[in-house]
Design a protein around this motif. Structure first.
Motif, PDB file in Angstrom:
ATOM      1  N   UNK A 134       3.737  -4.194 -13.550  1.00 52.32           N
ATOM      2  CA  UNK A 134       4.508  -2.954 -13.638  1.00 52.32           C
ATOM      3  C   UNK A 134       5.999  -3.212 -13.447  1.00 52.32           C
ATOM      4  N   UNK A 135       6.354  -4.079 -12.505  1.00 55.38           N
ATOM      5  CA  UNK A 135       7.773  -4.332 -12.241  1.00 55.38           C
ATOM      6  C   UNK A 135       8.466  -5.027 -13.412  1.00 55.38           C
ATOM      7  N   UNK A 136       7.701  -5.721 -14.223  1.00 53.81           N
ATOM      8  CA  UNK A 136       8.307  -6.465 -15.331  1.00 53.81           C
ATOM      9  C   UNK A 136       8.346  -5.668 -16.638  1.00 53.81           C
ATOM     10  N   UNK A 137       7.984  -4.396 -16.588  1.00 53.27           N
ATOM     11  CA  UNK A 137       8.035  -3.566 -17.792  1.00 53.27           C
ATOM     12  C   UNK A 137       9.465  -3.080 -18.042  1.00 53.27           C
ATOM     13  N   UNK A 138       9.869  -2.991 -19.306  1.00 53.15           N
ATOM     14  CA  UNK A 138      11.193  -2.434 -19.608  1.00 53.15           C
ATOM     15  C   UNK A 138      11.298  -1.001 -19.096  1.00 53.15           C
ATOM     16  N   UNK A 139      12.495  -0.623 -18.690  1.00 52.72           N
ATOM     17  CA  UNK A 139      12.726   0.721 -18.167  1.00 52.72           C
ATOM     18  C   UNK A 139      14.013   1.265 -18.800  1.00 52.72           C
ATOM     19  N   UNK A 140      13.861   2.138 -19.777  1.00 51.22           N
ATOM     20  CA  UNK A 140      15.025   2.621 -20.516  1.00 51.22           C
ATOM     21  C   UNK A 140      15.660   1.477 -21.291  1.00 51.22           C
ATOM     22  N   UNK A 141      16.972   1.272 -21.089  1.00 55.01           N
ATOM     23  CA  UNK A 141      17.680   0.186 -21.772  1.00 55.01           C
ATOM     24  C   UNK A 141      17.542  -1.148 -21.048  1.00 55.01           C
ATOM     25  N   UNK A 145       0.826  -1.211   0.000  1.00 51.76           N
ATOM     26  CA  UNK A 145       0.000   0.000   0.000  1.00 51.76           C
ATOM     27  C   UNK A 145       0.861   1.261   0.000  1.00 51.76           C
ATOM     28  N   UNK A 146       2.146   1.117   0.349  1.00 53.33           N
ATOM     29  CA  UNK A 146       3.070   2.253   0.288  1.00 53.33           C
ATOM     30  C   UNK A 146       3.581   2.506  -1.134  1.00 53.33           C
ATOM     31  N   UNK A 147       3.196   1.629  -2.081  1.00 55.95           N
ATOM     32  CA  UNK A 147       3.616   1.744  -3.480  1.00 55.95           C
ATOM     33  C   UNK A 147       2.393   1.662  -4.391  1.00 55.95           C
ATOM     34  N   UNK A 148       1.414   2.551  -4.222  1.00 57.80           N
ATOM     35  CA  UNK A 148       0.192   2.452  -5.040  1.00 57.80           C
ATOM     36  C   UNK A 148       0.476   2.754  -6.508  1.00 57.80           C
ATOM     37  N   UNK A 149      -0.100   1.931  -7.373  1.00 54.09           N
ATOM     38  CA  UNK A 149       0.078   2.118  -8.813  1.00 54.09           C
ATOM     39  C   UNK A 149      -1.254   1.913  -9.520  1.00 54.09           C
ATOM     40  N   UNK A 150      -1.475   2.624 -10.621  1.00 51.75           N
ATOM     41  CA  UNK A 150      -2.716   2.402 -11.379  1.00 51.75           C
ATOM     42  C   UNK A 150      -2.709   1.011 -12.015  1.00 51.75           C
ATOM     43  N   UNK A 188      13.671  -0.194  -7.892  1.00 51.08           N
ATOM     44  CA  UNK A 188      14.972   0.099  -7.284  1.00 51.08           C
ATOM     45  C   UNK A 188      15.174  -0.721  -6.012  1.00 51.08           C
ATOM     46  N   UNK A 189      14.111  -0.883  -5.244  1.00 53.11           N
ATOM     47  CA  UNK A 189      14.192  -1.679  -4.016  1.00 53.11           C
ATOM     48  C   UNK A 189      14.435  -3.153  -4.339  1.00 53.11           C
ATOM     49  N   UNK A 190      13.718  -3.671  -5.319  1.00 54.88           N
ATOM     50  CA  UNK A 190      13.910  -5.065  -5.720  1.00 54.88           C
ATOM     51  C   UNK A 190      15.337  -5.296  -6.221  1.00 54.88           C
ATOM     52  N   UNK A 191      15.895  -4.326  -6.910  1.00 61.61           N
ATOM     53  CA  UNK A 191      17.262  -4.458  -7.436  1.00 61.61           C
ATOM     54  C   UNK A 191      18.291  -4.620  -6.323  1.00 61.61           C
ATOM     55  N   UNK A 192      17.982  -4.151  -5.132  1.00 64.23           N
ATOM     56  CA  UNK A 192      18.899  -4.245  -3.989  1.00 64.23           C
ATOM     57  C   UNK A 192      18.792  -5.580  -3.248  1.00 64.23           C
ATOM     58  N   UNK A 193      17.862  -6.428  -3.658  1.00 64.80           N
ATOM     59  CA  UNK A 193      17.602  -7.697  -2.972  1.00 64.80           C
ATOM     60  C   UNK A 193      17.765  -8.865  -3.937  1.00 64.80           C
ATOM     61  N   UNK A 194      18.302  -9.965  -3.442  1.00 60.42           N
ATOM     62  CA  UNK A 194      18.490 -11.157  -4.277  1.00 60.42           C
ATOM     63  C   UNK A 194      17.383 -12.196  -4.072  1.00 60.42           C
ATOM     64  N   UNK A 243       5.987   5.237  -8.080  1.00 56.40           N
ATOM     65  CA  UNK A 243       6.042   4.166  -7.076  1.00 56.40           C
ATOM     66  C   UNK A 243       6.564   2.868  -7.680  1.00 56.40           C
ATOM     67  N   UNK A 244       6.284   2.642  -8.960  1.00 54.74           N
ATOM     68  CA  UNK A 244       6.830   1.479  -9.647  1.00 54.74           C
ATOM     69  C   UNK A 244       8.339   1.565  -9.755  1.00 54.74           C
ATOM     70  N   UNK A 245       8.849   2.758 -10.049  1.00 55.94           N
ATOM     71  CA  UNK A 245      10.302   2.957 -10.136  1.00 55.94           C
ATOM     72  C   UNK A 245      10.955   2.756  -8.768  1.00 55.94           C
ATOM     73  N   UNK A 246      10.305   3.252  -7.708  1.00 56.02           N
ATOM     74  CA  UNK A 246      10.835   3.070  -6.355  1.00 56.02           C
ATOM     75  C   UNK A 246      10.890   1.585  -5.993  1.00 56.02           C
ATOM     76  N   UNK A 247       9.825   0.861  -6.355  1.00 59.37           N
ATOM     77  CA  UNK A 247       9.775  -0.566  -6.031  1.00 59.37           C
ATOM     78  C   UNK A 247      10.788  -1.346  -6.866  1.00 59.37           C
TER      79      UNK A 247
END
Length: 194
Positions: free
Chosen positions: A99-106, A44-49, A70-76, A64-68
């Motif tokens: 949302x997390x599985x969408x391409x982001x830039x390159x 609920x701290x990362x609400x997304x449409x 970035x957080x996932x990238x820090x965890x294995x 919020x998707x970008x924040x999440x």
């Protein structure tokens, strides 16, 4: 353990009295007891449409998707606790992973999921404990390229399953969860050393 990988944990429910949020807290404590480094978040701290291609094309990935991401990238590791809605995973879990599985830039959209190891749990007031959603959550994560621990836990009759101290009342279930999370931590540690 030295160099212990980090684990990101969440329940795919925002309901304040969610049984799956309770189970996420129990599992988080088990991971910590096993020596794991775990971060428990609230979705609920990362609400997304609701994911929609035209919205993504016009506005990109929500903040919020970008924040999440970035957080996932820090965890294995990933610990997902999935409720069951009408025999299926929650829309919240599906939308979050969409949302997390969408391409982001390159960056390829699935890059965040490759080489991640996940443990999936569920809880439900019903006798099956959310077993159907657990199976579907595992399938969805596999489709994204996540490696999965072979064991899962579905806690039935969840309305009467928890103690006040973030443990399960059923000693056998608690012991099973402790063994599963310890194996999860150990496996992640071994993978991290490669």
């Amino acid at each position: 353990m030295a160099d212990t990988p980090r684990i990101l944990a969440f329940a795919a429910s925002t309901r304040s009295a969610s049984f799956n949020r309770q189970l996420a807290r129990v599992a988080t404590e088990c991971v910590r007891q096993a020596g794991g480094d775990i971060t428990l978040i609230e979705l609920k701290d990362y609400p997304m449409p609701l994911y929609e291609g035209d919205l993504e094309a016009a506005e990109g990935i929500p903040e919020h998707g970008k924040r999440l991401k970035a957080l996932l990238a820090e965890h294995q590791g990933l610990l997902v606790v999935s409720p069951e809605y009408n025999g299926f995973i929650t829309p919240l879990l599906k939308n979050t992973l969409d949302w997390l599985s969408r391409p982001d830039g390159d960056q390829d959209g699935l890059a965040l999921f490759r080489d991640r190891l996940a443990l999936v749990l569920s809880a439900s007031p019903g006798a099956l404990g959310g077993l159907r959603s657990l199976t579907l959550a595992r399938q969805l994560l596999t489709n994204l390229g996540v490696m999965l621990m072979p064991d899962s836990l579905a806690v039935g009759r969840a309305h009467e399953a928890f103690n006040d101290n973030d443990t399960l009342k059923d000693d056998r279930q608690q012991a099973r969860l402790q063994a599963m999370t310890a194996k999860f931590v150990t496996t992640l540690h071994r993978l991290n050393k490669r």
